[in-house]
Structures are given as structure tokens and as C-alpha cells.
Design a protein around this motif. Sequence first.
Motif, PDB file in Angstrom:
ATOM      1  N   GLY A   1      25.606   8.973   0.582  1.00 52.56           N
ATOM      2  CA  GLY A   1      26.558   8.044   1.175  1.00 52.56           C
ATOM      3  C   GLY A   1      25.890   7.171   2.214  1.00 52.56           C
ATOM      4  O   GLY A   1      26.085   5.954   2.251  1.00 52.56           O
ATOM      5  N   ARG A   2      25.059   7.795   3.041  1.00 55.74           N
ATOM      6  CA  ARG A   2      24.404   7.032   4.105  1.00 55.74           C
ATOM      7  C   ARG A   2      23.485   5.975   3.512  1.00 55.74           C
ATOM      8  O   ARG A   2      23.449   4.844   3.947  1.00 55.74           O
TER       9      ARG A   2
ATOM     10  N   SER B   1      18.810   4.396  -5.107  1.00 53.48           N
ATOM     11  CA  SER B   1      19.924   5.347  -4.976  1.00 53.48           C
ATOM     12  C   SER B   1      20.054   6.221  -6.222  1.00 53.48           C
ATOM     13  O   SER B   1      20.437   7.387  -6.126  1.00 53.48           O
TER      14      SER B   1
ATOM     15  N   ARG C   1      26.309  13.607   1.594  1.00 53.61           N
ATOM     16  CA  ARG C   1      26.244  12.826   2.837  1.00 53.61           C
ATOM     17  C   ARG C   1      25.041  11.899   2.845  1.00 53.61           C
ATOM     18  O   ARG C   1      25.139  10.741   3.222  1.00 53.61           O
ATOM     19  N   ALA C   2      23.882  12.428   2.422  1.00 54.84           N
ATOM     20  CA  ALA C   2      22.666  11.621   2.431  1.00 54.84           C
ATOM     21  C   ALA C   2      22.824  10.416   1.514  1.00 54.84           C
ATOM     22  O   ALA C   2      22.473   9.290   1.867  1.00 54.84           O
TER      23      ALA C   2
ATOM     24  N   HIS D   1      25.431   3.001   2.161  1.00 57.86           N
ATOM     25  CA  HIS D   1      25.977   2.112   3.185  1.00 57.86           C
ATOM     26  C   HIS D   1      24.873   1.311   3.868  1.00 57.86           C
ATOM     27  O   HIS D   1      25.061   0.154   4.199  1.00 57.86           O
ATOM     28  N   ALA D   2      23.720   1.967   4.049  1.00 56.47           N
ATOM     29  CA  ALA D   2      22.619   1.279   4.722  1.00 56.47           C
ATOM     30  C   ALA D   2      22.126   0.120   3.877  1.00 56.47           C
ATOM     31  O   ALA D   2      21.774  -0.936   4.384  1.00 56.47           O
TER      32      ALA D   2
END
Lengths: 271, 276
Positions: A265-266, A196, A262-263, A269-270
Amino acid sequence: MTALQQIPGRPLRKEKVVIRLLLLGLAGTTIYALATLDFGGIDMAEAVRDTLANLKIIFLHPGGPRLSFLSALEEVIITLGLAFLTTLFGGIIALFLGLLGAQNLSPKPVTVVVMALVALIRAVPTILWVLIFAVAAGLGSTAAVVGMTFHSISYLTKAYAESFEDLDRSVIEALKASGANWWQIVFQAVIPSSFSYLLSWTFLRFEINFANAVAMGAAAGASGVGFDLFMASGFYFDLREVGLITYIILAFAMALEAAATRAKGRIKHAG
Amino acid sequence: MTQVSQFPGRPLLSGRPLLEVSQLVKRYDAGKPALDGISFSIRKGEFVSVIGPSGAGKSTLLRCINRMIEATSGEVSFEGASVGLLDRKNLKRLRSKIGMIFQHYNLVERLTVIENVLHGRLGAKSTLAGAAGHYSREEKRQATEVIAMLGLSDHLYQRCDRLSGGQKQRVGIARALLQDPRMILCDEPIASLDPNASRNIMEQLKRFSQEMDIALIVNLHQVNVACKYSDRILGVNAGRLVFDGRPEELTPEKISQIYGAESRSLTAELGEQYAS
């Protein structure tokens, strides 16, 4: 409570004195420079008024007779392409250099050499690298891609190497003790742990490269929306078109920012 | 137990000990050596605790066995082969046969339980397959089985940073077990755990040692825990082996010999342990 009545003042240390003297000196020279500045024959009030009027045209009456919306879009996509390509090349090369520059992954002499090299490259601004490569490639997109990639590599190598160093040495020791080799440790432990961070840095660099790509369009003739901006302002002196192009760039920059957020964040969470 | 049969059988080394350490010396710099001529041997499936004060050289001793630290002199032989003479490839093979467990678990916290456990297979895989994270169906089946044995089935796909200390240590044990090891080196496995989790971890280790015939070398701080679970205890002080015997032979005098000045409270602790 007698102990609390008298708190000894923090001792004045040498660094503190030096910093205070430095700030004082800087403030003094600033005031002196402003007081003695030669404005030429410019009437300040009129200058400010004219500037504001220009800004008003740029931001409140955007529009352009020469530039259709579709062709403007096309030019922005060329600029985006320049940013994407340089970030991609830079990211791939920096990934490997970052592994060589991370202190928990490579021997000390290698990390020192790699990090010194990229620091040297980073110290020279992107535009200078583009102009240096323009000597060989000529002004244009080739020099812009090579020069911007060069600077992206050095920036991302440092960022990646520091992300990799986030993984504790002891985790690497554990995998080494189970017989795993360097490549396996890198791809199974180091990169997943820092993924990340890597993504954040890459997106940040992409945004920087987008801004650079606009500037390169003007300065190095790399085409794209930057070149249109340059022509509109410097050649046609069309402030309304400058405004239109500025708004288009702003819209794209904001869309990029939103997409990146957005990317990220995804991914978080994944994981 | 049925689980045991699912791991391939290993050749019996009759007579010869699994691990032999002789005259091991480790000197970090000009000063006093961290290990000063240590010799002992370990049989298959034996549970051996190493006790001694902090800085006595327990961690160095463990790491010299699988050459995470290179010994200055002396010899370590594992299954009859001299560890010091192994080349890179064979050293990797040796390490894949020796599991290791740590005080701070040393898991990749952002990965799931099963991903961490599967890391135990990396040593047995090719570089490419390991780097790509390509595990066979059989390896995944073994991993889920080991995880079930340690009671972590509910957390199979949970990220390791969401687990408690005891659960993390069980993941660490599962990772070591998936190597199908002949021996596991445990460096202070319970030093960061509460008493309940500690008991659980020690019991799991004891059970695997017996059921799967895995030799264990466990560095411990707690003398009473060492006495309770070990077949044999090694006492180390200032890089020297000062005790090598069964737990029953560990008298208060011996303890004070191992721990020196700080022994009194420990002896009291041991007394309480026997009294209860």
C-alpha cells in the motif's frame, strides 16, 4: 420486434462436447470408487468422533511442557530466516533471468530457452529439489536453502518476466530511439514500471517459502519450528504441543500477510 | 528568445543539407516494398510534413532514418555521415542527436514528468550513470527549463498516467528537446488528440523548430494542418515519393495523386480550410 422472438441457440461446439463427456466420466468414476471403497474394519462413526476429539485437543488446549515460549520464538525466527534467505537469493537471480525471459527485452531464442528451463524446474516440487540437493549436501539446512532457492528462482523468473512484459514495446522503442542502451532502459523504464508487481510476487513467494520452510524443517531436518512440529507429533505424540506450534505459525503467517499488505500500500501511494 | 542561448551552439554546415535520403528501399517480405526508392533532403531547421494514406510507408520512412528499422537498400546520411555504416556506439550517438515523438506518446506512465523528460539525456550518459538514474544538477536545470517552456511547470512531479493526452505529448516533446537534437522525427504526433490540443502541439513544434533551428519531419494525416505549419510537404503513396514541394504548390490534383481514390473528401476539406 420479430427479430428478437427467435434467438438461435449457441451452436454446440466440439470442445464443449468433449468437456461435458470428460466431466460426466469423472463423476461416474468418483461415484463408483466411493461405492466400492474398502474401509477395512474401521467404524466410521467412531473414527470421526476420535478425529474431532484430537482436533479439539489441538486447537482448544494448546500448550507444551517441553517448549518454552522463548525457544518456540527462536525456532520460528530460524524458519523465517530460511524463508527470507531463499526468497532473497531467488529474487536476485530471478531478476536477471526474468530480464532474459521477457519477450520485449530479449531475443526470441533466449526467452524460449530461459522460460523452458524454468518451467522444467518448476514442474518438480520444492521438496524433491531439496532431497536431490541433499544427496550432495546431506540432509539439513544447506540442502533446504539450495533446493528452495532453486524452486523460488523458477517461480519468480516466470512472474518477473511476465511483469516486465507489461511495459509496452513502444515505450522501449522510444527510449532506444533517443540513444539509450539496454541496461539504461531496464533500470529507468522497465523496473520502475513493474516495481509494484515485482514486490507483490516477491511477497507472495516469501509466504510460500515460509510454509515450505516449515515443511522442510520436518522433512529435510532443516531445523526451525517445522522440526519441533515433527518431533511433537511423530516422536512425543503431544497433541497439545502440536496445537501450540500451529498457533504460533498461524500468528506469524498472519503478521507477514499484514506487513506485506501495508508495504505494498505504501509503495503504491508513494508512486 | 533567451531560452535559445542556453543550449550550446552547434557548428554550421554551410551548403550541405542536414539529412540526405537517397534511393531508400525497405522490403518486409517477398511482397510489395514498403518503401520503393525514396530520395529527399532536409535542411537545418526545416519543417517538413510527410502526408499520404495509411500504409503508404510514412512510419517506416521515419524509422529508417534513425535505423529503428534497417533499410533494405539505399542511403541515409545525417550531417555528412552515412547512417547505414555506423557501428553500435556511433549509432547510439546518432540517435541521441535525433529526437522522436510518437502518436501514443510512449512515456513511462508510472514515472513523473521530470523523470520522463530526463530520459532524453540517457543517450548522452554512460551506461552506469544512466541506469542508476544519476543526473547532474545542470541536466535537471535544463529539464525544468524545458518543462517550463512547454507550460508544464505545475506538473513537474506528477505521474504521467494522470496527465491528459495533450499534456503527455508535451512531455514527449520536452523529452525530445532535452536531447538537444538537430532534428526531431514526429510520428503522427496529433493523431490521438482533440483539435485544441492538436493546435497547441503543432504550434509548440513550429516554435521550437524556428527558435532552436531544429529540423522536423512530421508524419501527418491532416492535409490542412500540414499546409498550415510546414515549410515543405512530402507526399508518399505506396512507398513512393509522389510530391515534394511547398504547401502552395499542393494543388487538388496533387492531393488526388497522393491519396488516390479517397482524395475527394480531403480536397473538400482543404477547400473549406482556404475558404475560412
